[in-house]
Design a protein around this motif. Structure first.
Motif, PDB file in Angstrom:
ATOM      1  N   HIS A   5      41.863  44.150  47.785  1.00 26.26           N
ATOM      2  CA  HIS A   5      41.349  44.430  46.458  1.00 26.26           C
ATOM      3  C   HIS A   5      40.208  43.453  46.153  1.00 26.26           C
ATOM      4  O   HIS A   5      40.125  42.375  46.754  1.00 26.26           O
ATOM      5  CB  HIS A   5      42.441  44.255  45.413  1.00 26.26           C
ATOM      6  N   PHE A  30      43.413  39.909  48.028  1.00 23.82           N
ATOM      7  CA  PHE A  30      42.225  40.172  47.219  1.00 23.82           C
ATOM      8  C   PHE A  30      41.136  39.157  47.550  1.00 23.82           C
ATOM      9  O   PHE A  30      41.401  38.066  48.045  1.00 23.82           O
ATOM     10  CB  PHE A  30      42.563  40.126  45.724  1.00 23.82           C
ATOM     11  N   THR A  58      40.304  48.587  43.529  1.00 20.27           N
ATOM     12  CA  THR A  58      41.305  48.777  44.575  1.00 20.27           C
ATOM     13  C   THR A  58      40.636  49.142  45.897  1.00 20.27           C
ATOM     14  O   THR A  58      39.463  49.540  45.923  1.00 20.27           O
ATOM     15  CB  THR A  58      42.297  49.886  44.186  1.00 20.27           C
TER      16      THR A  58
END
Length: 379
Positions: A5, A30, A58
């Protein structure tokens, strides 16, 4: 390796810390980019609808704006891992989420902007390097910082109120420190939604800016450890030799946490009631269209509300976003069985928070796409 992400955030951002900690605690891969990154304007902003942080992209390209929505996205997909099982704990968790993100803005802004000898160079570094290297970088830095100084005033921090803001914050800090003597998180041995909401002001502003961070380290070491702990993937509780792994059993809300809520109620409750009155008067006068933005730059200006807390008269911006989150507390309460409501009623009465169950706007705030908007008028 799966694509991570992307979290568009800034290290010194109050709301970014809440979402970042959730991703860390849940092992969600992420990468973090500043909103100054070119991809934010070119690819993200058209979908996020407002240039605010945090905003998540996402791996599938879905854009989610706002920390509450980011956390809800993962909670809905992961069996509500941060929701305690008991009704009293669920209410308290949701309540701390509101208090953290909307109820502690005064001390967060005061301790950031009113101690420039300690904080200014630290802040200038972060604001400066959150932007791309352009000829107007220095000018834009000063503009951003001036805008945030002004925000401190519209949240109710003035020469007349600052002493009261400090006294109430230190009382709260002492009570929270006492709670963390017993438990590493608000409701036991793992973080609830309320922990992430409360972290918002306690990390970026009050736990990192030099002046308030020194106060926290020296006066409330256990609170500072919680701030560190919330940014670690593991439980990070070696000092608790009897540590468990779950929320407290039997729907327990410790007396130490009740003591924290009693302090917070002193200004959060009167401010919430005054803000509800102000916004409801505005709704009656302006009758905004259903689906029109209720928050941010796209929303219409509503104005300020006056209230009294600890003997001080405070005037602060009336913000619908507070009630967007408070609706979750009220909706959870409405869904409880009668006997469960009785237990919650007694708890909130003890905390001085009972009035929050009926502090409602005449129009709900709902989410449409990436915006919080006004719902249809009730029938």
């Amino acid at each position: 390796m799966p694509k991570p992400h992307t979290l568009y955030a800034i290290t010194h951002s109050l709301y970014s810390g809440r979402a970042r900690a959730y991703l860390i605690k849940h092992g969600i891969a992420f990468r973090e980019l500043s909103t100054g990154h070119e991809s934010f304007k070119a690819e993200v902003l058209p979908k996020s609808e407002l240039p605010t942080i945090p905003t998540l992209v996402t791996p599938q390209g879905e854009v989610i704006r706002d920390g509450a929505a980011i956390i809800e996205h993962f909670e809905a997909a992961n069996n509500r891992s941060c929701r305690p099982p008991g009704p009293r704990q669920q209410i308290i968790s949701a309540l701390f989420d509101v208090i953290g993100t909307d109820g502690l803005l005064r001390p967060a802004m005061h301790y950031r902007w009113n101690f420039p000898e300690d904080n200014l160079e630290f802040l200038r570094y972060h604001f400066f390097y959150s932007q791309r290297d352009t000829p107007r970088r220095e000018e834009r830095t000063e503009q951003m910082m001036d805008r945030m100084r002004y925000a401190a005033m519209i949240f109710g921090v003035t020469d007349q109120t600052s002493a009261g803001v400090e006294a109430l914050y230190l009382e709260y800090l002492d009570a929270l420190n006492t709670h963390f003597e017993q438990y590493p998180y608000l409701l036991g041995w793992r973080p609830c939604i309320g922990d992430f909401g409360l972290l918002a002001p306690m990390y970026a502003h009050l736990g990192r800016d030099p002046y308030p961070a020194k106060i926290m380290q020296q006066r409330a070491t256990r609170v500072f450890r919680w701030v560190e702990r919330m940014n670690r993937a593991d439980q990070d509780a070696p000092e608790y030799f009897n540590a468990g792994t779950e929320f407290l059993s039997a729907d327990e809300v410790p007396e130490t946490l009740v003591a924290v809520l009693k302090v917070l109620a002193k200004d959060f409750v009167p401010e919430t009631l005054a803000a509800a009155d102000r916004i409801n008067a505005w709704l009656a006068e302006n009758q905004p269209d259903a689906g029109s933005s209720a928050v941010g730059r796209l929303g219409q200006a509503i104005g300020t509300a006056k209230f009294t807390a600890c003997g001080d008269t405070i005037e602060a911006l009336a913000q619908p976003h507070r009630f967007y989150l408070l609706q979750r507390v009220q909706d959870t309460y409405r869904a409880l069985a009668t006997e469960e409501k009785s237990g919650v009623d007694a708890l909130l009465e003890t905390c001085g928070m009972s009035a929050l169950l009926t502090a409602e706007l005449d129009r709900r705030v709902v989410r449409s796409g990436n915006l919080e908007v006004w719902a249809e008028k009730p029938a």
